[in-house]
Design a protein around this motif. Sequence first.
Motif, PDB file in Angstrom:
ATOM      1  N   PHE B 271    -138.639  -2.741 -34.018  1.00  0.00           N
ATOM      2  CA  PHE B 271    -139.236  -3.603 -35.042  1.00  0.00           C
ATOM      3  C   PHE B 271    -140.640  -3.077 -35.359  1.00  0.00           C
ATOM      4  N   ASP B 272    -140.942  -2.896 -36.603  1.00  0.00           N
ATOM      5  CA  ASP B 272    -142.274  -2.525 -37.116  1.00  0.00           C
ATOM      6  C   ASP B 272    -142.272  -1.185 -37.861  1.00  0.00           C
ATOM      7  N   ASN B 273    -141.418  -0.236 -37.421  1.00  0.00           N
ATOM      8  CA  ASN B 273    -141.447   1.115 -37.983  1.00  0.00           C
ATOM      9  C   ASN B 273    -142.823   1.754 -37.862  1.00  0.00           C
ATOM     10  N   VAL B 280    -139.185   9.842 -31.720  1.00  0.00           N
ATOM     11  CA  VAL B 280    -138.524   9.757 -30.417  1.00  0.00           C
ATOM     12  C   VAL B 280    -137.085  10.234 -30.600  1.00  0.00           C
ATOM     13  N   GLU B 281    -136.403  10.452 -29.473  1.00  0.00           N
ATOM     14  CA  GLU B 281    -135.029  10.952 -29.562  1.00  0.00           C
ATOM     15  C   GLU B 281    -134.089  10.017 -28.829  1.00  0.00           C
ATOM     16  N   PRO B 282    -133.060   9.498 -29.472  1.00  0.00           N
ATOM     17  CA  PRO B 282    -132.774   9.635 -30.904  1.00  0.00           C
ATOM     18  C   PRO B 282    -133.775   8.850 -31.738  1.00  0.00           C
ATOM     19  N   LYS B 283    -133.864   9.225 -33.011  1.00  0.00           N
ATOM     20  CA  LYS B 283    -134.775   8.513 -33.908  1.00  0.00           C
ATOM     21  C   LYS B 283    -134.373   7.040 -33.931  1.00  0.00           C
ATOM     22  N   LEU B 284    -135.388   6.197 -33.971  1.00  0.00           N
ATOM     23  CA  LEU B 284    -135.168   4.765 -33.762  1.00  0.00           C
ATOM     24  C   LEU B 284    -134.863   4.009 -35.058  1.00  0.00           C
ATOM     25  N   THR B 285    -133.728   3.316 -35.067  1.00  0.00           N
ATOM     26  CA  THR B 285    -133.467   2.357 -36.137  1.00  0.00           C
ATOM     27  C   THR B 285    -134.425   1.188 -35.929  1.00  0.00           C
ATOM     28  N   THR B 286    -135.036   0.720 -36.994  1.00  0.00           N
ATOM     29  CA  THR B 286    -136.067  -0.305 -36.810  1.00  0.00           C
ATOM     30  C   THR B 286    -136.244  -1.125 -38.090  1.00  0.00           C
ATOM     31  N   VAL B 287    -136.920  -2.230 -37.968  1.00  0.00           N
ATOM     32  CA  VAL B 287    -137.224  -3.059 -39.126  1.00  0.00           C
ATOM     33  C   VAL B 287    -138.565  -2.597 -39.679  1.00  0.00           C
ATOM     34  N   GLU B 288    -138.552  -2.174 -40.916  1.00  0.00           N
ATOM     35  CA  GLU B 288    -139.775  -1.651 -41.522  1.00  0.00           C
ATOM     36  C   GLU B 288    -140.645  -2.788 -42.040  1.00  0.00           C
ATOM     37  N   ILE B 289    -141.828  -2.902 -41.461  1.00  0.00           N
ATOM     38  CA  ILE B 289    -142.783  -3.921 -41.899  1.00  0.00           C
ATOM     39  C   ILE B 289    -143.882  -3.199 -42.675  1.00  0.00           C
ATOM     40  N   GLN B 320    -140.744  -9.234 -47.778  1.00  0.00           N
ATOM     41  CA  GLN B 320    -139.406  -9.055 -47.215  1.00  0.00           C
ATOM     42  C   GLN B 320    -139.320  -7.691 -46.543  1.00  0.00           C
ATOM     43  N   PRO B 321    -138.956  -7.675 -45.283  1.00  0.00           N
ATOM     44  CA  PRO B 321    -138.849  -6.403 -44.573  1.00  0.00           C
ATOM     45  C   PRO B 321    -137.533  -5.701 -44.903  1.00  0.00           C
ATOM     46  N   LYS B 322    -137.493  -4.389 -44.621  1.00  0.00           N
ATOM     47  CA  LYS B 322    -136.278  -3.607 -44.835  1.00  0.00           C
ATOM     48  C   LYS B 322    -135.799  -3.052 -43.501  1.00  0.00           C
ATOM     49  N   LEU B 323    -134.516  -2.799 -43.415  1.00  0.00           N
ATOM     50  CA  LEU B 323    -134.007  -2.157 -42.214  1.00  0.00           C
ATOM     51  C   LEU B 323    -134.052  -0.650 -42.431  1.00  0.00           C
ATOM     52  N   LYS B 324    -134.597   0.063 -41.471  1.00  0.00           N
ATOM     53  CA  LYS B 324    -134.682   1.519 -41.537  1.00  0.00           C
ATOM     54  C   LYS B 324    -133.619   2.055 -40.582  1.00  0.00           C
TER      55      LYS B 324
END
Lengths: 339, 339
Positions: B271-273, B280-289, B320-324
């Motif tokens: 969460f935060d992007n 990091v590995e693997p690249k992190l799926t995150t909520v883009e704020i 509104q946040p987006k999912l990355k």
Amino acid sequence: MNIRHIAERAGVSVATVSRVLNHPEHVAPKTREKIERIMREAEYTPNWFARGLNFNKTGTIGLMIPHILNSVHMEIAKGVDDVAHQKECIALMCNVENDREKERRYLQWLMKRRVDGIIFISSSLGKRDFEQVQEQGIPIVLIGAYRDNDNFHVVSVDYRQAAMKAVNHLLGNGYRKIAFLYGETPQVENEQKVEGYKQAIRDAGLSLSEDFLKRVENTIEGGYLGAKKLMELAQPPKAIFTSSDYLAFGAMDALKDKNLKIPEDVAIIGFDNVRMSNLVEPKLTTVEIPLHKMGVYGARLLFDRIEEENSPYPGAILLQPKLKIRKSSGHKERIGEMF
Amino acid sequence: MNIRHIAERAGVSVATVSRVLNHPEHVAPKTREKIERIMREAEYTPNWFARGLNFNKTGTIGLMIPHILNSVHMEIAKGVDDVAHQKECIALMCNVENDREKERRYLQWLMKRRVDGIIFISSSLGKRDFEQVQEQGIPIVLIGAYRDNDNFHVVSVDYRQAAMKAVNHLLGNGYRKIAFLYGETPQVENEQKVEGYKQAIRDAGLSLSEDFLKRVENTIEGGYLGAKKLMELAQPPKAIFTSSDYLAFGAMDALKDKNLKIPEDVAIIGFDNVRMSNLVEPKLTTVEIPLHKMGVYGARLLFDRIEEENSPYPGAILLQPKLKIRKSSGHKERIGEMF
């Protein structure tokens, strides 16, 4: 009226009153309301509100930070703030963004408000600026590398030695084609690292290649672009030493994008040992700089000067960095097979 | 006497004079000395020194930061500082460390010095504190999630929706055993995320397990310990959603220490992007704020209030946040094979 009196009146422990001040959500509503009522009735204000009246002190120090998005600076700032907090003093942090004009503007403001002292982290200001502050009777401490710093209190690191250590480690692991990717900022600090790099290369009897000295913006993006250019040389390096972990993170990303393996194809060493250097893959070998300690020592020096009106000798603290050996710089045994 | 007059007298361009103020190392020494001499003779001080005299303004705002080692807060702070700098105003940053007592102390100091306004980032203070500041005629803006915020200007994110999006993504990828690892701070924000997590789990017709809701310190270390405990459950989760990227970094480290593969064995969403989430590995799926934007919007709201004495309506900006979506949360196709 102090915290103990409040606790007695409320029939609770001092710890409970403290919790009401700090973490009221952990106190039962009824107890909390009672304590808060007693505090209001007694017009109780915690100790530190009363400060700033004695000794002509404002209970405030200024802290000049080159860039707030760089955690290297923030770890130093945290050290300063920790000491300031112990001293019941307020630390005002200023984001100067390596911009001399912006830094002078903050400085002017802080001097006008008669802060008790100012700490500069890797400032881009010069001797004359610092002297002007001292002439106003405001003690200062410099953290980082500075030219012409004999008349000031300085906390620094032997950056030249640090760079030599890193390069010598790569040499010891069998690497010969070693590039140095360094940031534009902090300028003086990185110049000292360049010297150390050159010295280590020369001491090893190798010739210096200007192609292998690359100056970029001190950001992850700068590291990415710099490493990409290095790997596009006709004779690319087999190892890259960087002047900051941020540059190393960017360089690692660039190498991965080129499908190069770290350390098998290219070894990497960073600088600073920020928290994330242990969480990237492979874990980053880096030069450990005692960032928090630099802040703590700097703040202690400053408060010594604030508290004793005439501290006669400018003092310098020079810290020796350590090499933190992890996976990214290769292993002697395996490297031996490769060359 | 302004920068143009200095340039004319020195027979150089305005850009050159500006460079002397900002980056003197890029100006030929002779030219630099000449310009500096003219500035001294003319007793020239850049524009912003003259501020703070008009309109009863001090040209200063306060900025309350929960923790300076958390880059989420520093990215917001950078947005605020960028606007303040445009407005030729000084932003004083205060490291309050989620400590209510420390924050009140800073607040007292800033109010006494009559700053033009104060911005709070995820403050642990409450309605009454904020009202007290406004009663003194000092405008404030709150950034983050707050209870009882109807009377204030607030810039926030729909944290509940954001958490739902993240959990729904995991559900869509076939995961059923989804844990939520969340930080003690920022408290209100994370409570909203917990609500969103619960809602998404219930909407999917799954039962909530209290074991899968884990509250830890909002640090990399907290994430490490929390994930370790989750994986030691008799029925460990197959996916972990965390309330911050920092927690996710720690969780990833714990999974690697247990020789678990991400996302094959356990999927992760942060969460935060923050910048490092892509490295990091693997690249992190995150909520883009939109952290920087939150700071910019907050500062603009504040300056609107400072400049128009009577801004009648408290305004709220809800982003509104987006999912990355990156690698750490698994792929639908491959996940399909696994379950």
